[in-house]
Write a protein that holds these residues in place. Structure first.
Motif, short mmCIF file in Angstrom:
data_model
loop_
_atom_site.label_atom_id
_atom_site.label_comp_id
_atom_site.label_asym_id
_atom_site.label_seq_id
_atom_site.Cartn_x
_atom_site.Cartn_y
_atom_site.Cartn_z
N ILE A 26 0.61 -0.93 0.23
CA ILE A 26 0.41 0.02 0.27
C ILE A 26 0.87 1.30 -0.35
CG2 ILE A 26 -1.89 1.39 1.34
CD1 ILE A 26 -2.29 -1.66 2.55
N LEU A 27 0.76 2.07 -1.00
CA LEU A 27 1.90 3.15 -1.40
C LEU A 27 2.99 2.99 -1.02
CD1 LEU A 27 -0.83 5.44 0.64
CD2 LEU A 27 -0.45 5.29 -1.46
N GLU A 29 4.42 0.35 1.08
CA GLU A 29 5.12 0.27 1.88
C GLU A 29 4.17 -1.32 2.10
OE1 GLU A 29 4.57 4.47 4.52
OE2 GLU A 29 2.78 2.76 4.18
N ARG A 31 2.12 -4.54 3.96
CA ARG A 31 1.20 -4.68 4.83
C ARG A 31 1.40 -6.47 5.16
NH1 ARG A 31 -4.36 -2.65 5.48
NH2 ARG A 31 -4.58 -4.13 3.94
N LYS B 84 1.69 11.89 1.28
CA LYS B 84 1.38 9.77 0.52
C LYS B 84 0.20 9.80 0.70
CE LYS B 84 4.79 7.05 3.01
NZ LYS B 84 5.66 6.04 3.63
N GLU B 349 -3.96 3.63 3.92
CA GLU B 349 -2.88 3.46 4.67
C GLU B 349 -1.88 4.23 4.88
OE1 GLU B 349 -4.44 0.20 7.32
OE2 GLU B 349 -2.87 -0.55 7.51
N ALA B 350 -1.02 5.44 5.20
CA ALA B 350 -0.19 5.36 5.32
C ALA B 350 0.93 5.39 6.71
CB ALA B 350 -0.21 6.86 4.63
#
Lengths: 203, 417
Positions: A26-27, A29, A31, B84, B349-350
């Motif tokens: 997610i973006l 990152e 998870r 972000k 989520e970030a």
């Protein structure tokens, strides 16, 4: 950066693949989604596998998904309470996020990470205080941020922002008294959800 | 024979050396600490819950009130998290301005930390000097936003405005005659950047004075050396970050390792301690001040040469320039929508982090696609450091607890949130 992210994902898949429910990016990152039963085992592996070496637990927090997605409840997870941790590997300079849902919505319980990372101590106390999530094996699970004798778990979505009790000094009794709140919760700007790209159709 | 038992001492919550509203229950055997149990939450305002009922842009000023001596760094982490989620890029000039103000903030925080730390240990004078320098930096804050404490200067998509071309002047008053006025207004004749440059030229001399006052001071060393020693392994295990981690000899600085804003474009060094005691942490913070000064100078240079926009021109995410809203229909609509509904952040989520003066300051934001955060978790650096209080204070004398508190350099605004 993206090459490192790919390496991390491959390593995670190879080392933990069978014990994970899912792995999302997610973006930029990563998870991981873990079941409560595999939680401790996976966390231990994340710390102790040399190729991963997540030596630091940076953050641990509770999340209450009760009202996620507004009234329609789009994409709302099946379970209500989750614990999300952010791990950091100083050796490899990468991070990972782990999300685990508690099985029981009424009395959420999860194993404590205290014995893997001591820094989990206060974070778990906070999650317990704010969301009422119990951590099995935590050495000292007390409330931490709320007042002595506080009732309820304030960050749950069904706890009103104005609270249930207010405190004032009573000049007649010459002491501080608690009484039901005299204010009503009000919302000046309502919470609105819009579909992605709303307002940009003609852009 | 009288029964021997431990003595329980209640330290705080109203104690000048507690750096805020810390209530510390100390169990003492004679003068030796056997157990330290910090009770926190006396400043708990429920920021994380409050911002769930505020639009994304409205949550920003709450960030100032977390760590109230490192205001802009908190804002920075929040902006990075939301940016972000939105997937937007900030104009380069805004990145440099943020970098510069992050370092100004770092100086503010370290100066306060140094002054109060020394004050707690009985060195009165140093506080007067550090607050003199803080005054100049507060003026920098004031020049750019009008506020000295809670600026709310960073915005989602950039910063609120460009740097001002002039500084406010002292006015004539019964306490300031013409000669004094001329003296105090001397470095305020140019722009904000001129004023700040003048400061960076004076600062190394001030910094050398602090060294003279403290570094080889016998009392200072007696109070700090070998107090609150944390080994590198324990520091990692306890989740330390920032100067607390670097003091223990681990070279870890997010500005270098996971650069954000313009930190990959400026030159600076990361000081690292050796022994992991309070004295090393003091030295690390001292050196960080000089490095911050160095970064500020580089940013000033760049900002002088490179004019440009300082906030995103996507008016669905940042308000349009104020001059345009009375003449341009579309700008008026954008303005109205921005300030009534706010912005819509896509579902996701970030987790965004900055190297805050005190350590890793993180914001974990969850959005369900609404105009308000679904959940915002603030990861304050001081929280984990204070959690280690028991381990660091155990076996030390009562007076050393004050050293450890000063050395941990926490602020209750962000511990309690």
């Amino acid at each position: 950066m993206s090459a490192r992210l790919e390496t991390l994902k491959t390593t995670l898949q190879a080392r933990l693949g069978s014990r994970l429910i899912g792995m999302d990016e997610i973006l930029r990152e990563v998870r991981l989604e873990v079941s409560a039963a595999n939680y401790l085992e996976v966390m231990q592996a994340l710390r102790d596998t040399p190729e991963l070496a997540f030596a630091g637990l940076m953050d641990l927090c509770g999340v209450d998904y009760a009202t996620y997605g507004g009234e329609k409840g789009e994409n709302r997870p099946a379970r209500r309470f989750a614990v999300v941790t952010h791990l950091l590997s100083i050796q490899h300079n990468w991070r990972v996020r782990v999300r685990v849902f508690a099985e029981d919505d009424g009395a959420p319980r999860l194993p404590s990470l205290f014995h893997i990372w001591n820094s989990a101590n206060w974070y778990e106390r906070e999650a317990f205080d704010m969301f009422g999530i119990f951590f099995d094996g935590h050495p000292d699970l007390r409330r931490i941020l709320t007042d002595y004798g506080f009732v309820g778990h304030p960050f749950r979505k069904d706890f009103p922002v104005c609270g249930h009790l207010e405190m004032r000094y009573d000049p007649e009794q010459k002491r501080v008294v608690y009484q039901p709140v005299s204010i009503e919760p009000r919302e000046i700007t309502p919470r609105i959800r819009r579909e992605a790209n709303w307002g940009r159709e003609h852009a | 024979m009288p029964e021997a038992r431990n003595f329980t001492l209640n330290f705080g919550p109203q104690h000048p050396a507690a750096h805020g509203v810390l209530r510390l229950i100390l169990e003492l055997e004679g003068e030796v600490v056997k157990l330290a149990d910090p009770h926190i939450g006396l400043l708990h305002r429920g920021t994380e819950k409050l911002v769930e009922t505020r639009a994304w842009a409205q949550a920003l000023p709450y960030m100032d009130r977390l760590d109230y001596v490192a205001m802009m760094c908190n804002e920075h982490a929040y902006c990075l998290a939301v940016e972000k989620l939105l997937g937007i890029e900030v104009p380069l000039r805004a990145k440099y301005i943020r970098t510069m103000f992050d370092e100004v903030t770092r100086l503010l925080s370290h100066l306060l930390s140094l002054g109060t730390h020394a004050l707690d240990l009985g060195a009165m004078g140093i506080m007067l000097y550090t607050f003199r320098e803080r005054e100049d930096l507060m003026d920098v804050y004031e020049a750019v936003t009008g506020a000295r404490m809670h600026p709310a200067y960073y915005r989602i998509g950039g910063v609120y405005r460009d740097l001002p071309d002039q500084m406010s002047q002292y006015q004539k008053s019964p306490w300031k005659n013409a000669a004094t006025l001329k003296k105090v207004n001397k470095n305020r004749q140019g722009s904000l950047l001129d004023y700040l440059e003048d400061f960076t030229e004076r600062f190394p001399k001030c910094h050398a004075d602090y060294h003279t006052l403290l570094t080889d001071n016998r009392i200072w060393k007696q109070r700090l050396v070998n107090i609150g020693v944390v080994s590198p392994e324990r520091a990692l295990q306890l989740g330390f970050t920032g100067a607390m981690l670097r003091g223990s000899g681990i070279e870890w600085d997010l500005r270098k390792k996971q650069p954000y804003a313009a930190y990959d474009r400026v030159d600076f060094d990361v000081p690292v301690g050796v022994n992991g005691d309070s004295y090393d942490r003091y030295l690390v913070r001292m050196e960080e001040m000089l490095q911050a000064n160095r970064i500020i100078r580089q940013c000033i240079d760049w900002l002088r040469k490179n004019p440009g926009p300082v906030i995103s021109d996507d008016y669905k995410l940042a308000p349009p320039p104020h001059e345009t809203i009375h003449s341009n229909m579309e700008a008026l609509i954008h303005h109205f929508k921005f300030f009534s509904e706010g912005i819509f952040v896509p579902e996701g989520e970030a987790y965004a982090v900055v190297e805050h003066p005190k350590g890793e300051f993180g914001i974990y934001a969850i959005s369900d696609g609404a105009n308000k955060p679904y959940r915002l978790k603030i990861r304050p650096p001081g929280f984990t450091h204070l959690a280690a209080m028991d381990e660091m204070a155990r076996g030390h004398m009562l007076a050393d607890v004050v050293t450890i508190i000063g050395s941990q350099d926490y602020v209750f605004g962000d511990i309690d949130r």
